[in-house]
Design a protein around this motif. Structure first.
Motif, PDB file in Angstrom:
ATOM      1  N   LEU A   1       8.692  54.437  11.435  1.00  0.00           N
ATOM      2  CA  LEU A   1       8.360  53.524  12.540  1.00  0.00           C
ATOM      3  C   LEU A   1       6.850  53.332  12.669  1.00  0.00           C
ATOM      4  CD1 LEU A   1      10.915  54.708  15.233  1.00  0.00           C
ATOM      5  CD2 LEU A   1      10.962  52.574  13.936  1.00  0.00           C
ATOM      6  N   ALA A   2       6.091  54.420  12.572  1.00  0.00           N
ATOM      7  CA  ALA A   2       4.630  54.330  12.679  1.00  0.00           C
ATOM      8  C   ALA A   2       4.047  53.482  11.558  1.00  0.00           C
ATOM      9  CB  ALA A   2       4.012  55.733  12.662  1.00  0.00           C
ATOM     10  N   GLY A   3       4.561  53.646  10.344  1.00  0.00           N
ATOM     11  CA  GLY A   3       4.069  52.870   9.215  1.00  0.00           C
ATOM     12  C   GLY A   3       4.332  51.381   9.373  1.00  0.00           C
ATOM     13  N   ILE A   4       5.528  51.042   9.835  1.00  0.00           N
ATOM     14  CA  ILE A   4       5.858  49.630  10.058  1.00  0.00           C
ATOM     15  C   ILE A   4       4.979  49.054  11.164  1.00  0.00           C
ATOM     16  CG2 ILE A   4       7.649  48.046  10.878  1.00  0.00           C
ATOM     17  CD1 ILE A   4       9.686  49.936   9.436  1.00  0.00           C
ATOM     18  N   MET A   5       4.827  49.792  12.247  1.00  0.00           N
ATOM     19  CA  MET A   5       3.982  49.322  13.350  1.00  0.00           C
ATOM     20  C   MET A   5       2.542  49.121  12.889  1.00  0.00           C
ATOM     21  SD  MET A   5       5.545  51.710  16.392  1.00  0.00           S
ATOM     22  CE  MET A   5       4.303  51.278  17.585  1.00  0.00           C
ATOM     23  N   ASP A  30      -5.851  44.227  13.187  1.00  0.00           N
ATOM     24  CA  ASP A  30      -6.547  44.871  14.306  1.00  0.00           C
ATOM     25  C   ASP A  30      -7.334  46.096  13.853  1.00  0.00           C
ATOM     26  OD1 ASP A  30      -5.473  43.044  16.104  1.00  0.00           O
ATOM     27  OD2 ASP A  30      -3.792  44.337  16.645  1.00  0.00           O
ATOM     28  N   LEU A  31      -6.993  46.617  12.677  1.00  0.00           N
ATOM     29  CA  LEU A  31      -7.609  47.848  12.182  1.00  0.00           C
ATOM     30  C   LEU A  31      -8.668  47.608  11.110  1.00  0.00           C
ATOM     31  CD1 LEU A  31      -4.276  49.855  11.796  1.00  0.00           C
ATOM     32  CD2 LEU A  31      -5.955  50.074  13.648  1.00  0.00           C
ATOM     33  N   LEU A  57     -11.882  41.621   9.148  1.00  0.00           N
ATOM     34  CA  LEU A  57     -11.775  40.415   8.332  1.00  0.00           C
ATOM     35  C   LEU A  57     -10.402  40.207   7.691  1.00  0.00           C
ATOM     36  CD1 LEU A  57     -15.313  40.484   6.684  1.00  0.00           C
ATOM     37  CD2 LEU A  57     -14.608  39.358   8.812  1.00  0.00           C
ATOM     38  N   CYS A  58      -9.427  41.082   7.961  1.00  0.00           N
ATOM     39  CA  CYS A  58      -8.067  40.823   7.498  1.00  0.00           C
ATOM     40  C   CYS A  58      -7.456  39.737   8.379  1.00  0.00           C
ATOM     41  CB  CYS A  58      -7.196  42.079   7.599  1.00  0.00           C
ATOM     42  SG  CYS A  58      -7.396  43.230   6.252  1.00  0.00           S
ATOM     43  N   HIS A  59      -6.719  38.831   7.742  1.00  0.00           N
ATOM     44  CA  HIS A  59      -6.042  37.782   8.499  1.00  0.00           C
ATOM     45  C   HIS A  59      -4.868  38.382   9.270  1.00  0.00           C
ATOM     46  CE1 HIS A  59      -8.135  35.412   5.424  1.00  0.00           C
ATOM     47  NE2 HIS A  59      -8.080  34.422   6.299  1.00  0.00           N
ATOM     48  N   PRO A  60      -4.666  37.951  10.509  1.00  0.00           N
ATOM     49  CA  PRO A  60      -3.451  38.389  11.217  1.00  0.00           C
ATOM     50  C   PRO A  60      -2.235  37.738  10.570  1.00  0.00           C
ATOM     51  CG  PRO A  60      -4.836  36.992  12.639  1.00  0.00           C
ATOM     52  CD  PRO A  60      -5.531  37.117  11.319  1.00  0.00           C
ATOM     53  N   LEU A  61      -1.274  38.526  10.190  1.00  0.00           N
ATOM     54  CA  LEU A  61      -0.113  38.018   9.457  1.00  0.00           C
ATOM     55  C   LEU A  61       1.169  38.333  10.212  1.00  0.00           C
ATOM     56  CD1 LEU A  61      -1.014  39.206   5.837  1.00  0.00           C
ATOM     57  CD2 LEU A  61      -1.484  36.984   6.898  1.00  0.00           C
ATOM     58  N   GLY A  62       2.070  37.386  10.202  1.00  0.00           N
ATOM     59  CA  GLY A  62       3.418  37.615  10.701  1.00  0.00           C
ATOM     60  C   GLY A  62       4.290  37.990   9.523  1.00  0.00           C
ATOM     61  N   GLU A  98      -1.414  43.107   0.518  1.00  0.00           N
ATOM     62  CA  GLU A  98      -1.790  44.422  -0.007  1.00  0.00           C
ATOM     63  C   GLU A  98      -2.278  45.350   1.099  1.00  0.00           C
ATOM     64  OE1 GLU A  98      -3.516  41.604  -3.232  1.00  0.00           O
ATOM     65  OE2 GLU A  98      -2.938  41.487  -1.126  1.00  0.00           O
ATOM     66  N   MET A  99      -3.137  44.834   1.974  1.00  0.00           N
ATOM     67  CA  MET A  99      -3.706  45.689   3.009  1.00  0.00           C
ATOM     68  C   MET A  99      -2.629  46.158   3.985  1.00  0.00           C
ATOM     69  SD  MET A  99      -6.667  46.157   1.994  1.00  0.00           S
ATOM     70  CE  MET A  99      -7.064  47.250   3.331  1.00  0.00           C
ATOM     71  N   GLU A 100      -1.643  45.325   4.235  1.00  0.00           N
ATOM     72  CA  GLU A 100      -0.545  45.719   5.121  1.00  0.00           C
ATOM     73  C   GLU A 100       0.270  46.840   4.482  1.00  0.00           C
ATOM     74  OE1 GLU A 100      -2.273  42.178   6.659  1.00  0.00           O
ATOM     75  OE2 GLU A 100      -1.668  42.656   4.608  1.00  0.00           O
ATOM     76  N   ALA A 101       0.560  46.723   3.187  1.00  0.00           N
ATOM     77  CA  ALA A 101       1.315  47.766   2.494  1.00  0.00           C
ATOM     78  C   ALA A 101       0.521  49.077   2.453  1.00  0.00           C
ATOM     79  CB  ALA A 101       1.677  47.308   1.081  1.00  0.00           C
ATOM     80  N   LEU A 102      -0.771  48.980   2.161  1.00  0.00           N
ATOM     81  CA  LEU A 102      -1.619  50.181   2.117  1.00  0.00           C
ATOM     82  C   LEU A 102      -1.739  50.824   3.495  1.00  0.00           C
ATOM     83  CD1 LEU A 102      -4.321  48.737  -0.260  1.00  0.00           C
ATOM     84  CD2 LEU A 102      -2.977  50.810  -0.730  1.00  0.00           C
ATOM     85  N   THR A 103      -1.879  50.006   4.524  1.00  0.00           N
ATOM     86  CA  THR A 103      -1.990  50.526   5.887  1.00  0.00           C
ATOM     87  C   THR A 103      -0.687  51.193   6.315  1.00  0.00           C
ATOM     88  OG1 THR A 103      -3.637  48.860   6.476  1.00  0.00           O
ATOM     89  CG2 THR A 103      -2.456  49.907   8.299  1.00  0.00           C
ATOM     90  N   GLY A 104       0.436  50.555   6.015  1.00  0.00           N
ATOM     91  CA  GLY A 104       1.730  51.138   6.376  1.00  0.00           C
ATOM     92  C   GLY A 104       1.958  52.486   5.723  1.00  0.00           C
TER      93      GLY A 104
END
Length: 163
Positions: free
Chosen positions: A66-70, A77-78, A81-86, A117-123
């Motif tokens: 759950l934390a990774g998905i969130m 936000d973290l 310069l990353c684009h906000p993505l849905g 990529e950044m979303e996968a790495l962050t998760g």
């Protein structure tokens, strides 16, 4: 860098930070997978395999998922310069891969103009940090050994890491 045609995408001609303009790009289906490798230790692995460690925050692996998905959903936000993505989808898988090691794999999917990529790495990273946080009472020898992009598809160029 050995290839002089490459440049940092988040710097403008004056060397100042800038967001990448994706306005003219075509939306495509993009998928990225990242992995965090966590050395938990054999005792913690044994406890997890015996029936998941219950904690006041909830079961360790389910809470980390759950934390990774969130986190993947909040990447912009973290990371500046990353684009906000849905995101269209985000999946976290946690596997015991040895007597003392787990792999956390985050797969992020989007139909859009920029990669995930950044979303996968962050998760994957936040899921690993959550496992650490929830297990640290048992050991401070837990090591998050590696977080890396495994593969990405759907953008200007595809990538696949071979172990």
């Amino acid at each position: 860098m050995s290839d002089s045609s490459r440049s940092l995408t988040h710097l403008n001609a004056a060397g100042q930070p800038t967001m990448v303009d994706v306005g003219t790009k075509t939306a495509t289906r993009r998928v990225a997978r990242a992995r965090s490798r966590v050395l938990l230790g054999s005792e913690i692995i044994r406890l997890v395999q015996a029936g998941e460690l219950p904690t006041r925050k909830g079961p360790v692996f389910q809470t980390a998922i759950l934390a990774g998905i969130m986190a993947a959903k909040k990447t912009s936000d973290l990371i500046p310069l990353c684009h906000p993505l849905g995101l269209d989808d985000c999946q976290i898988q946690i596997d015991v891969v040895g007597p003392d090691t787990i792999h956390i794999i985050c797969t992020a999917t989007l139909t859009g103009k920029t990669g995930v990529e950044m979303e996968a790495l962050t998760g994957a990273s936040v899921a690993a940090l959550t496992v650490y946080d929830m297990c640290k009472a048992l050991s401070h020898d837990i090591v998050i050994q590696e977080t890396r992009l495994l593969d990405k598809t759907g953008g200007k160029s595809d990538f696949h890491h071979v172990d």
